[in-house]
Design an enzyme around this catalytic site. Sequence first.
Site, PDB file in Angstrom:
ATOM      1  N   HIS A  36       0.366 -12.382   1.513  1.00  0.00           N
ATOM      2  CA  HIS A  36      -0.098 -11.120   0.795  1.00  0.00           C
ATOM      3  C   HIS A  36      -0.112 -11.758  -0.921  1.00  0.00           C
ATOM      4  O   HIS A  36       0.815 -11.643  -1.680  1.00  0.00           O
ATOM      5  CB  HIS A  36       0.236  -9.861   0.703  1.00  0.00           C
ATOM      6  CG  HIS A  36      -0.679  -8.770   0.392  1.00  0.00           C
ATOM      7  ND1 HIS A  36      -0.182  -7.333   0.176  1.00  0.00           N
ATOM      8  CD2 HIS A  36      -1.816  -8.669  -0.217  1.00  0.00           C
ATOM      9  CE1 HIS A  36      -1.089  -6.797  -0.323  1.00  0.00           C
ATOM     10  NE2 HIS A  36      -2.080  -7.494  -0.553  1.00  0.00           N
TER      11      HIS A  36
ATOM     12  N   TYR B 104       0.856  -1.135   0.021  1.00  0.00           N
ATOM     13  CA  TYR B 104       0.044   0.105  -0.009  1.00  0.00           C
ATOM     14  C   TYR B 104       1.040   1.278  -0.214  1.00  0.00           C
ATOM     15  O   TYR B 104       1.388   1.638   0.869  1.00  0.00           O
ATOM     16  CB  TYR B 104      -0.966  -0.093   1.287  1.00  0.00           C
ATOM     17  CG  TYR B 104      -1.853  -1.051   1.390  1.00  0.00           C
ATOM     18  CD1 TYR B 104      -2.283  -1.828   0.359  1.00  0.00           C
ATOM     19  CD2 TYR B 104      -2.289  -1.664   2.458  1.00  0.00           C
ATOM     20  CE1 TYR B 104      -3.021  -3.135   0.463  1.00  0.00           C
ATOM     21  CE2 TYR B 104      -3.285  -2.617   2.648  1.00  0.00           C
ATOM     22  CZ  TYR B 104      -3.410  -3.401   1.495  1.00  0.00           C
ATOM     23  OH  TYR B 104      -4.300  -4.524   1.660  1.00  0.00           O
TER      24      TYR B 104
END
Length: 307
Positions: free
Chosen positions: A128, A44
């Site tokens: 992830h 992010y």
Amino acid sequence: MTPLGFGAATLGGLFEPMTDEQAEEVLEAAWDAGIRYFDTAPHYGVGLSEERLGRFLAGKPREEFVLSTKVGRLLVPHDGPAREGVAGFYGAPNRDRVLDFSRDGVLRSLEESLKRLGLDRVDVLFIHDPDDHEEQALREAYPALARLREEGVVSSVGVGMNQTRIPARFVRETGIDCLLLAGRYTLLDARAGEELLPLCEERGVEVVGAGVFNSGLLAAPRPGATYDYVPAPDELVWRAKRIAEVCARHGVAPAAAAIAFTRSHPAVRTVLVGMRNPAEVRQNAAAAAATVPAELWAELSSEGLLP
């Protein structure tokens, strides 16, 4: 974990840049609203989300919040000109993401995340998006996470994905504690309810429901809205509008119905929502606290709109 969590991709400039001041403001509003679960990742904003979240949480009692981050992407400086919009993030540092699901990559990723966060531990660590690295994630990344859990470095480990097949393998073949599932158990896509969520319930794997608005469409169904991070197809815009119309007849905000649907499954422990400003925090906190009448679900079902 609080029933509503803060999805911190927005802090990394997802879809549009955010200033440090705006980040501080939205996080303070989330804290004031009672939110105590925060989820971030190196992905992010190539570390920007972790840095901003860490600065905010540095002023809060450590025992009062739950924090999760992720492994699978290492960040390296980029020497060329700054690039905007990579992976949908704007205003991010000039770094590149390098996928790495090896044991050493996992350990290095966590070490670097802790430095960006300014903390000595995280509560939950997710692998992830190992979509194209399935076997390495199962054979190398997961054992590394399990060892970190055994040593008390993290409390819980899991996998975070936007699909159902690979997470089901993790539930069956490993000892993960939890699963972050984005966009696959919503009013527009409930495929996880067929096999994955019942499997999680059976095995005692707790689910963090993310992407409950399918990246925006369910919260604000209009042309140009995004679905799974890209412009929504006309058919789904039409379906989301019909859902909103039924919600309006029952005096329920579409966001409230979306959150309630995801949270209704017994395997789901909490719901993550991305928020950009205090107004969105207030709207989402109200939506999460709203009561959704059974008549709403009945009408959605009769109209063929309930998955």
